[in-house]
Enzyme design. Sequence first.
Site, PDB file in Angstrom:
ATOM      1  N   ASP A 279      29.966  49.477  66.405  1.00 25.50           N
ATOM      2  CA  ASP A 279      28.770  48.773  66.829  1.00 25.50           C
ATOM      3  C   ASP A 279      29.067  48.840  68.373  1.00 25.50           C
ATOM      4  OD1 ASP A 279      26.928  47.102  67.192  1.00 25.50           O
ATOM      5  OD2 ASP A 279      27.718  45.445  65.819  1.00 25.50           O
ATOM      6  N   ASP A 339      18.728  43.461  65.092  1.00 24.17           N
ATOM      7  CA  ASP A 339      19.324  42.828  63.848  1.00 24.17           C
ATOM      8  C   ASP A 339      18.350  42.403  63.053  1.00 24.17           C
ATOM      9  OD1 ASP A 339      21.719  43.554  65.063  1.00 24.17           O
ATOM     10  OD2 ASP A 339      22.600  41.678  64.919  1.00 24.17           O
TER      11      ASP A 339
END
Length: 513
Positions: A279, A339
Amino acid sequence: MTIEGCRARRALRLTAGAALVLLAMTLTACKKEPNLTGKWTGPEKLLLNGETNNVLLQMTQTGNALTAQVQTPAFKTEMKGTVSGSHFELTAPWYPEQPFAVGDLVGSDLHVRWDGDNDLNTGKGQETVLHPATAAEVFPEPAYIAPPAIKPVGYNELAKKPPMGWNSWNLFGGSADDAVVRGIADAMVTSGMRDAGYTYVNIDDTWEGTRDAQGNIRPNRKFPDMKALAKYVHSKGLKLGIYSSPGPSTCGGYPASYGYEEQDAKTYASWGIDYLKYDWCSAGSIYKNDQLQPVYQKMGRALEETKRPIVFSLCEYGLGDVWKWGPAVGGNLWRTTGDILDEWDSMMKNIHEQVPSAPYAGPGHWNDPDMLEIGNGRMTNDEYRTHMSLWALSAAPLLAGNDIRKMSDATKSILLNKEVIAVDQDPLGKQATPVKNDNLETWIKPLKDGGVAVGVVNLDNAPVTATVKASDLPLKGSVSGARDLWAHTQVKFVKGEYSTTVAAHGTLMLRVR
Ligand code: GLA
């Protein structure tokens, strides 16, 4: 009282020729009006590995308006806010709905509550006291490590179909631990999820502890023995995934792989890890977006060198046209969006955002519109059926994000719909794109057997009649059979058409031969 309020009152009183003593009192009160321009530092949050992340807060006040730079090991970002007397509120650009930080100047300290970076277990913002930062306390920038020259990483022969499994983040956040992961692995078997194809059990952020004297990363107290956990998950016929970042810290503020790429890859391999989600997070404060490829390549190479088959999942929110170079860094899937939230608008936004990258999906390398929210409770079952349908039509990874240990029958019937899963897992690996007509959106995915999967999504808040015309489908010849994949029934095309009612935010999903 605001500074403007002070000035206005002052003027009023002067023109009114008020008593000198009153004027003096007002001026004194106004002089004391604080200005929050300055730098403060102190703890932002206590991590689950027992360490505390510090924050550097640099604020500039102009009238009632506040601009600030908030820097932690996990991120550095500009925020805006307001001041009222000694009270202030700051909002982060990524979530304007609620303040990120709320606080007061008390003496020379700032008393702050970090509502936007709330404790992953309690859901509440931690309260801290920041003191004025001295020059020595200003955040040290980590030394720059130049990324490697571009040299493609070989294909690891994994993820020939979109990866399926479970990930801890969407529901558990920071509360996932060894017991949760074992329980999920058990439930993957007993619920039939494993046999339906869900294989990877993925631990997301907040598993990380500290590094030992040799720099080896260790899990924190939530995961006492990662190797034993991998062994347990493997014993169930499942695979174990883990999470890190190319920056110095993960998005949650935990130690990440910057400068430790090879060492961490070796550690993961020695534990028996089968999947890495990597990430971007704090790498964004060190590298520019045009350096994404070599930075990801560094970990891709490190994984390759372990010789262990490890699925490489890039998480960079769609930055840098990742679909163009993802395979060259050894990536098996890459995030195309920010997200997901367990909300209709967020889910639809994510699936729409990845449409332009559709031509780049295929066996071994997939576009990832983020993990599933099915069963987490904030969408209707019709919306969750749409979620599952669209992910399947888009050949997206199917990573459940709910509590597999206690699923309702409705949730089970959605996640375990084998006919819809078969569309997702079709070996041709094509990603559907939508055509919009009023409030109906039709997604068509060509399948390996020459047939097509069709999804008609009702974007409206009321039921509507949907019609699928055979002439709109890329079929060779006429329709020889069609099946409704949610009703599990054969349906008939009459005069080249099939019509039915689709529920509000629901989806008609057909497989047509
Ligand atoms: C980012 C990712 C999420 C999750 C969190 C963990 O926001 O996009 O999927 O991994 O970090 O901190």
